[in-house]
Design a protein around this motif. Structure first.
Motif, PDB file in Angstrom:
ATOM      1  N   UNK A   1       2.772   5.772  -6.629  1.00 47.55           N
ATOM      2  CA  UNK A   1       1.846   5.544  -7.853  1.00 47.55           C
ATOM      3  C   UNK A   1       1.200   6.387  -8.144  1.00 47.55           C
ATOM      4  N   UNK A   2      -0.284   6.471  -6.830  1.00 49.03           N
ATOM      5  CA  UNK A   2      -1.233   7.565  -7.552  1.00 49.03           C
ATOM      6  C   UNK A   2      -0.624   9.226  -7.151  1.00 49.03           C
ATOM      7  N   UNK A   3       0.040   9.325  -7.345  1.00 52.30           N
ATOM      8  CA  UNK A   3       0.880  10.535  -6.590  1.00 52.30           C
ATOM      9  C   UNK A   3       2.010  11.163  -8.271  1.00 52.30           C
ATOM     10  N   UNK A   4       2.475   9.971  -9.162  1.00 55.41           N
ATOM     11  CA  UNK A   4       3.279   9.637  -9.931  1.00 55.41           C
ATOM     12  C   UNK A   4       2.649  10.077 -11.372  1.00 55.41           C
ATOM     13  N   UNK A   5       2.831  10.878 -11.681  1.00 57.09           N
ATOM     14  CA  UNK A   5       2.234  11.494 -13.165  1.00 57.09           C
ATOM     15  C   UNK A   5       2.201  10.694 -14.509  1.00 57.09           C
ATOM     16  N   UNK A   6       3.260  10.079 -13.975  1.00 51.98           N
ATOM     17  CA  UNK A   6       3.605   9.555 -15.482  1.00 51.98           C
ATOM     18  C   UNK A   6       2.701   8.700 -14.960  1.00 51.98           C
ATOM     19  N   UNK A   7       3.078   7.440 -14.196  1.00 51.87           N
ATOM     20  CA  UNK A   7       2.292   6.466 -13.986  1.00 51.87           C
ATOM     21  C   UNK A   7       0.782   6.459 -14.062  1.00 51.87           C
ATOM     22  N   UNK A   8       0.417   7.607 -13.266  1.00 52.67           N
ATOM     23  CA  UNK A   8      -1.302   7.657 -13.388  1.00 52.67           C
ATOM     24  C   UNK A   8      -1.733   7.984 -15.078  1.00 52.67           C
ATOM     25  N   UNK A   9      -0.816   8.699 -16.308  1.00 51.57           N
ATOM     26  CA  UNK A   9      -1.157   8.056 -17.658  1.00 51.57           C
ATOM     27  C   UNK A   9      -1.219   7.443 -18.318  1.00 51.57           C
TER      28      UNK A   9
ATOM     29  N   UNK B   1      -6.580   8.685  -4.912  1.00 51.48           N
ATOM     30  CA  UNK B   1      -5.971   9.103  -3.158  1.00 51.48           C
ATOM     31  C   UNK B   1      -7.037   8.385  -2.292  1.00 51.48           C
ATOM     32  N   UNK B   2      -8.512   8.707  -2.170  1.00 56.13           N
ATOM     33  CA  UNK B   2      -9.129   8.277  -1.140  1.00 56.13           C
ATOM     34  C   UNK B   2      -8.944   7.069  -0.976  1.00 56.13           C
ATOM     35  N   UNK B   3      -8.629   6.062  -2.457  1.00 54.36           N
ATOM     36  CA  UNK B   3      -8.744   5.136  -2.788  1.00 54.36           C
ATOM     37  C   UNK B   3      -8.007   3.941  -1.820  1.00 54.36           C
TER      38      UNK B   3
ATOM     39  N   UNK C   1       0.707  -1.236   0.518  1.00 53.53           N
ATOM     40  CA  UNK C   1      -0.245   0.260   0.095  1.00 53.53           C
ATOM     41  C   UNK C   1       0.836   0.694  -0.027  1.00 53.53           C
ATOM     42  N   UNK C   2       1.793   1.242   0.796  1.00 52.42           N
ATOM     43  CA  UNK C   2       3.293   1.758   0.908  1.00 52.42           C
ATOM     44  C   UNK C   2       3.577   2.557  -0.571  1.00 52.42           C
ATOM     45  N   UNK C   3       3.384   1.064  -1.478  1.00 54.24           N
ATOM     46  CA  UNK C   3       3.940   1.439  -3.415  1.00 54.24           C
ATOM     47  C   UNK C   3       2.528   3.072  -3.468  1.00 54.24           C
TER      48      UNK C   3
ATOM     49  N   UNK D   1      -1.340  -2.899  -8.026  1.00 48.75           N
ATOM     50  CA  UNK D   1      -0.708  -3.900  -8.204  1.00 48.75           C
ATOM     51  C   UNK D   1       0.553  -4.725  -8.853  1.00 48.75           C
ATOM     52  N   UNK D   2      -0.033  -5.052  -9.578  1.00 49.35           N
ATOM     53  CA  UNK D   2       1.691  -5.116 -10.596  1.00 49.35           C
ATOM     54  C   UNK D   2       2.759  -4.291 -10.998  1.00 49.35           C
ATOM     55  N   UNK D   3       2.495  -3.113 -10.213  1.00 45.98           N
ATOM     56  CA  UNK D   3       3.649  -2.062 -10.458  1.00 45.98           C
ATOM     57  C   UNK D   3       4.292  -2.204  -8.864  1.00 45.98           C
ATOM     58  N   UNK D   4       3.560  -2.487  -8.359  1.00 42.63           N
ATOM     59  CA  UNK D   4       3.617  -2.370  -6.615  1.00 42.63           C
ATOM     60  C   UNK D   4       4.670  -3.866  -6.642  1.00 42.63           C
TER      61      UNK D   4
END
Lengths: 477, 477
Positions: free
Chosen positions: A137-145, B128-130, A131-133, A357-360
């Protein structure tokens, strides 16, 4: 006029605006046939009185009906149900009270401790690191794209790359990321292979006994299951050879490391024989990595797949035992061309795996967290195995037979014939102790006592209940 | 003696202990046939000299081989390859240098902005909420025990309970949690239904054009696809009636809210007609909830499923548009008995959904976060739709025809015949702008311009490239 005050029950406490509650209910009445095509609706003044709401609310509801095409206005004459709606046979007048209501529902969670099939201990799983990962990840703009724009039908490239090194180091498997297909656990891996490569009637060889879920997947795809005896050395390859001489075999499913359910290891002679047969009779081997990571004496025997004969060996593994069984993440090591074929089928089953999950998991592999978790678990599970084996050996020698498993998470035990196992299971259930039913292993007196998910105190408690049960259910000899 | 110094290449930098590197490589050599059954292995002294490692390492490696059954000792005479190994045809001598090596691999992430099929904007998703919910779940002991002990084949009970209220409030659907089956997005919902209820050759009706992925899933299950024209009022139910008069129809797939790809809405008359036909000719309707949540004029038309005729209507929806398309979470509203049947099939596909994601979504539904997200997205997407429609209308009136969609995330546009659309796509790709190919919509000149995932600045930039492209690729008239 219809009894609108009964037909339309309003709920001011709900989020849906009142006008929509009115229009939605009127639509239901049209759909049910209570309001027939061409029928005149009450004037907004009238309806607002009957329902005790503001007239503007009714006007808004009627506007909504008109916009959606359910109703029409005739100038100076009011609002009518659209006369072009097909005539629906009027159901009997339903008031809202008798309209269907969702039943009360209290989720039931069964939280039974016990001797399961051989699950890991979730308390040892690196869930917080995972969950730390997720957090980063959810703050990582590249990942979000990437999340938004890309379906990775083969699975996350980063995890496949990490897995490529990991499988080489731990299993001697030399496979590039393009020979690795990520799946939702090994179940999906099995499903994809059977769906793609087994036609109805094709012969699929498994052990006797074997992993029941795989047998079920064969049945779903209408394969013809051929069972080959499994003894203390694993699947009997001489019998397999005789089968091959008589008929075309398409695929052999083998759990080489710790056979399920009996926990035996496939010995070297038979491993090589299996490879030879695969080449001679041109069948695929589907090798299940089951329990490879848990070995308490010496080290694990390298899988057949480490011979890298990808033309004949498909290797299926899973992270369910490092994480938790319900977080589904597995993989196939498979010829690149087949990986591509299967990923195209998978598009139509669930489209893509879980990229977070995969990336983490890729990050946890790279950082060594997966290895540390496995090392920790191996130490804990060995101690639990030893504890349970000692208890069984010391106190239930006359009632239970078993061999000490070299690894894994369960002991394959056989209750002697004077024990009524079904009664024993019932007795234990009453005391909140779960025991896997021998029937799930195609057996009468044998079952798996999974020990890994319980700590030592829990094992001792569980064992005491088991022992009490056995005292209760002995048949007269 | 074999050239062991060439055959065995050691990597002291790796995590695998040296002795295991030696024994694993020797096993490979036996498997390949380089080391034949009964062959004597070099003495530990000799091999340690050749490999330049400690003698104890070699002894440990040989012990490992013996424990695993690959080798045996003869007292006073040394260590031998197990003579019971089957003879393997010796491959040509491979040195480690020519052993397979995983190819170099650089993951490629395509991060193209552009006019996609109609994806949501991940920047508006409550990720982020998730993850915040994940954080509290992994510290929740009760939840962890559920993770370990329970496979919820129907999906998380809490989310199904929340969904039951949510579907009632937003869609007028009255369904208990046992009539809701969670899936990995609507794709898996479609797959399960086709796998369970469609036999090869069964007639399945879809629109013309229709959602291509569904067409592909029909093909996978060897259903017989019958296409019915879709005009500006949705699927033509009169044509459907004629089809039903001639042959048995098993299932009709309908996207009632915003048809894909053309975005039209199924009008009330046809909705009722479809229901009547389903009852008369006894077929199942599979209603796709697609884009229900995004509506910019008036409110959404209640789905057919709100008539709660579960014997004939199966309703499939998804959270992909509220979250991100790659986090797969969808649902079916379906007769309880069928939900049970499908969940039994699903056990053999991926066993169970993601309990963390499901539980967390349940919490976001309960807390109103899902609704807030949708409200926010509706405001943003309406503005983006208006912007793009205005630009198209003002500047490309002579090149493009379209109707303003009442909701959803894409505009269905038709390029006039003097535009070479394939060349236009190529031109735009060169400038890093993605445009969905008309071919994916079974079309030559029409495509979907998805606008929702771009903010207003991005839409303007994308539009400029599109406009430049159109100027370049006009055919001589």
């Amino acid at each position: 006029m219809l009894p609108y005050s009964t037909l339309i029950q309003l709920h001011p406490d709900r989020d849906t605006p009142l006008y929509l509650q009115v229009s939605n209910r009127l639509i239901q009445l049209m759909t049910e046939g209570t309001l027939a095509p061409g029928m005149r609706l009450p004037s907004s003044r009238k309806l607002s009185e009957v329902l005790n709401i503001h007239r503007k609310t009714v006007i808004a509801a009627y506007d909504e009906l008109i916009v959606q095409g359910w109703a029409e206005t005739k100038t100076g004459s009011g609002t009518y149900v659209n006369k072009d709606l097909p005539i629906v046979q009027a159901s009997k007048l339903l008031d809202n009270a008798s309209a269907p209501v969702a039943p009360e529902f209290t989720p039931e969670y069964s939280l039974r401790f016990g001797f399961n099939d051989g699950h890991p201990d979730v308390r040892l799983a690196p869930l917080k690191s995972l969950v730390k990962e997720y957090n980063s990840l959810v703050s990582n703009k590249m990942f979000l794209r990437q999340l938004n724009y890309q379906f990775q039908f083969m699975g996350d490239p980063f995890l496949r790359q990490q897995l490529s090194s990991y499988l080489h180091e731990t299993r001697g498997i030399v496979a590039g990321p393009n020979e690795i297909l990520l799946t939702r656990g090994s179940i999906m891996a099995f499903y994809l292979i059977m769906a793609k490569y087994i036609e109805p009637g094709d012969n699929v060889v498994v052990g006797d006994p074997s992993y029941q879920t795989f047998n079920d997947i064969i049945a779903i795809h209408k394969g013809n299951k051929i069972s080959i005896p499994v003894d203390q050395y694993g699947m009997d390859t001489d019998v397999l050879e005789k089968v091959c001489q008589k008929q075309k075999v398409s695929l052999v499913y083998v759990i080489s490391h710790h056979h399920h359910p009996t926990t035996v290891k496939l010995i070297p002679e038979r491993r090589l024989k299996l490879l030879q047969l695969a080449e001679k009779y041109n069948f695929k081997i589907l090798e299940d990595d089951y329990d490879y990571d848990f070995h308490y004496e010496g080290s694990s025997v390298l899988p057949l797949a480490s011979t890298n004969r990808r033309e004949h060996i498909i290797y299926a593994g899973s992270f369910s035992k490092t994480l938790v069984p319900s977080l589904r993440l597995g993989f196939l090591v498979i010829k690149e061309e087949w990986a591509e074929e299967l990923s195209q089928l998978r598009r139509y089953i669930d489209r893509t795996g879980d990229p977070m999950l995969e990336r983490a998991m890729g990050v946890l592999l790279e950082s060594g967290e997966v290895k540390r978790t496995l090392n920790k678990a191996n130490v804990a599970y060995k101690a639990r195995r030893d504890l349970l084996c000692n208890l069984l050996d010391r106190e239930l020698r006359d009632e239970i037979e078993f061999d000490i498993p070299g690894g894994g998470m369960a002991i394959w035990v056989t209750f002697k014939n004077h024990i009524d196992v079904q009664k024993l299971i019932e007795y234990c259930e009453k005391r909140d102790l779960h025991i896997s039913n021998p029937k799930t292993y195609q057996s009468r007196q044998s079952t798996r006592l999974g020990y890994a998910s319980m700590n030592e105190e829990e094992i001792i408690n569980a064992f005491e209940i088991l022992k009490d049960g056995i005292r209760q259910v002995q048949l007269p000899s």
